[in-house]
Design a protein around this motif. Structure first.
Motif, PDB file in Angstrom:
ATOM      1  N   ALA A  43       0.843  -1.202   0.000  1.00  0.00           N
ATOM      2  CA  ALA A  43       0.000   0.000   0.000  1.00  0.00           C
ATOM      3  C   ALA A  43       0.878   1.253   0.000  1.00  0.00           C
ATOM      4  O   ALA A  43       2.059   1.200  -0.335  1.00  0.00           O
ATOM      5  CB  ALA A  43      -0.949  -0.026   1.207  1.00  0.00           C
ATOM      6  N   CYS A  45       2.613   3.084   1.949  1.00  0.00           N
ATOM      7  CA  CYS A  45       3.947   3.197   2.554  1.00  0.00           C
ATOM      8  C   CYS A  45       5.047   2.794   1.569  1.00  0.00           C
ATOM      9  O   CYS A  45       6.194   3.237   1.710  1.00  0.00           O
ATOM     10  CB  CYS A  45       4.037   2.340   3.811  1.00  0.00           C
ATOM     11  N   PHE A 116      -5.477   2.161  10.894  1.00  0.00           N
ATOM     12  CA  PHE A 116      -6.879   2.417  11.201  1.00  0.00           C
ATOM     13  C   PHE A 116      -7.811   1.313  10.709  1.00  0.00           C
ATOM     14  O   PHE A 116      -9.025   1.413  10.828  1.00  0.00           O
ATOM     15  CB  PHE A 116      -7.331   3.802  10.689  1.00  0.00           C
ATOM     16  N   GLY A 138       3.699   5.969  12.207  1.00  0.00           N
ATOM     17  CA  GLY A 138       3.335   7.041  11.270  1.00  0.00           C
ATOM     18  C   GLY A 138       2.463   6.552  10.137  1.00  0.00           C
ATOM     19  O   GLY A 138       2.528   5.390   9.748  1.00  0.00           O
ATOM     20  N   PRO A 140       1.464   8.360   6.562  1.00  0.00           N
ATOM     21  CA  PRO A 140       2.630   7.498   6.338  1.00  0.00           C
ATOM     22  C   PRO A 140       3.847   8.058   7.043  1.00  0.00           C
ATOM     23  O   PRO A 140       3.930   9.257   7.265  1.00  0.00           O
ATOM     24  CB  PRO A 140       2.832   7.606   4.820  1.00  0.00           C
TER      25      PRO A 140
HETATM   26  S1  SF4 Z   1       0.267   3.339   7.375  1.00  0.00           S
HETATM   27 FE1  SF4 Z   1      -0.952   4.846   6.262  1.00  0.00          FE
HETATM   28  S2  SF4 Z   1       0.323   5.365   4.521  1.00  0.00           S
HETATM   29 FE2  SF4 Z   1       1.112   3.427   5.319  1.00  0.00          FE
HETATM   30  S3  SF4 Z   1       0.055   1.825   4.189  1.00  0.00           S
HETATM   31 FE3  SF4 Z   1      -1.139   2.227   6.021  1.00  0.00          FE
HETATM   32  S4  SF4 Z   1      -2.675   3.700   5.363  1.00  0.00           S
HETATM   33 FE4  SF4 Z   1      -1.052   3.740   3.834  1.00  0.00          FE
END
Ligand code: SF4
Length: 178
Positions: A43, A45, A116, A138, A140
Motif C-alpha cells: 500500500a 507506505c 486504522f 506514522g 505514512p
Molecule cells: S500506514 Fe498509512 S500510509 Fe502506510 S500503508 Fe497504512 S494507510 Fe497507507
C-alpha cells in the motif's frame, strides 16, 4: 601522477600501522553496511520507500541500496503497507525463504499495528506472524523515518555482535494500547 603519489602514501600508511578488532565486530561491520532490502510493499507506505531510495534521500549512503525482489537474495525485509489475513501466510513464507541472518522493519501504522483498519480482515501487526526488529510509526512515515530505522537497525546489529541486548528504539503504538 597524483594517483601514484596518493597510492604510495596509502601503502606507507598500511605498512606502518595496524588495526586490532574482534572477528565478530568485523563481521557485524560488514553486515550492517551491506544490507540487501526486500520491499514487501502492499500500500501507500511503499511510495515512501521509493522516496527513501531516490537521489534526494539516497538510502545508498547507508549501504542499503541493493534492493532485491527475491527473498533468497535479501537479508532485510521491509514491510510497507497493510497486510490482511490472506496475505499473512505469503509474508511468512517470504520471511522463511530469506537468507540468515535476517532482519525485519515494520514500516508505518498498518504493518506495525493494523493502522486504522481495526477490522476482521486486517492483521493487527505483522509481529503476529514474523519477528520484527524495528517499528516505524506514522501514517505514512516520511522517508527520513525509514532511513532512521535503517540506522537503528545498524546499531542493533553492532550491539548484538558484542553480546549486548539492544533496546527497542521505536515504540510500537499497538503494544502501548493493549
Ligand atoms: S500506514 Fe498509512 S500510509 Fe502506510 S500503508 Fe497504512 S494507510 Fe497507507
Amino acid at each position: 601522477m597524483r594517483l601514484k603519489v596518493e597510492s604510495k602514501k596509502m601503502s606507507s600508511v598500511v605498512e606502518n600501522n595496524f588495526l586490532t578488532t574482534k572477528l565478530s565486530e568485523l563481521v557485524a561491520w560488514g553486515r550492517k553496511n551491506s544490507l540487501w532490502p526486500l520491499p514487501f510493499g502492499t500500500a501507500c507506505c511503499a511510495i515512501e520507500f521509493m522516496g527513501a531510495v531516490d537521489s534526494v534521500f539516497d538510502i545508498s549512503r547507508f549501504g542499503a541500496e541493493l534492493v532485491r525482489f527475491s527473498p533468497r537474495q535479501a537479508d532485510l525485509l521491509l514491510v510497507l503497507g497493510t497486510i490482511n489475513y490472506k496475505q499473512a501466510p505469503v509474508l511468512k513464507k517470504v520471511y522463511e525463504q530469506m537468507t540468515e541472518p535476517k532482519w525485519v522493519v515494520a514500516v508505518g501504522s498498518c504493518a506495525t499495528c493494523g493502522g486504522f483498519y481495526d477490522n476482521y480482515s486486517v492483521l493487527q501487526g505483522i509481529d503476529e506472524v514474523i519477528p520484527v526488529d524495528v517499528y516505524v510509526p506514522g501514517c505514512p512515515p516520511r522517508p527520513e523515518s525509514i532511513l532512521l530505522a535503517i540506522v537503528r537497525l545498524q546499531e542493533k546489529i553492532c550491539k548484538e555482535a558484542v553480546g549486548e541486548k539492544p533496546e527497542l528504539y521505536i515504540y510500537k503504538p499497538h503494544s502501548v494500547r493493549k
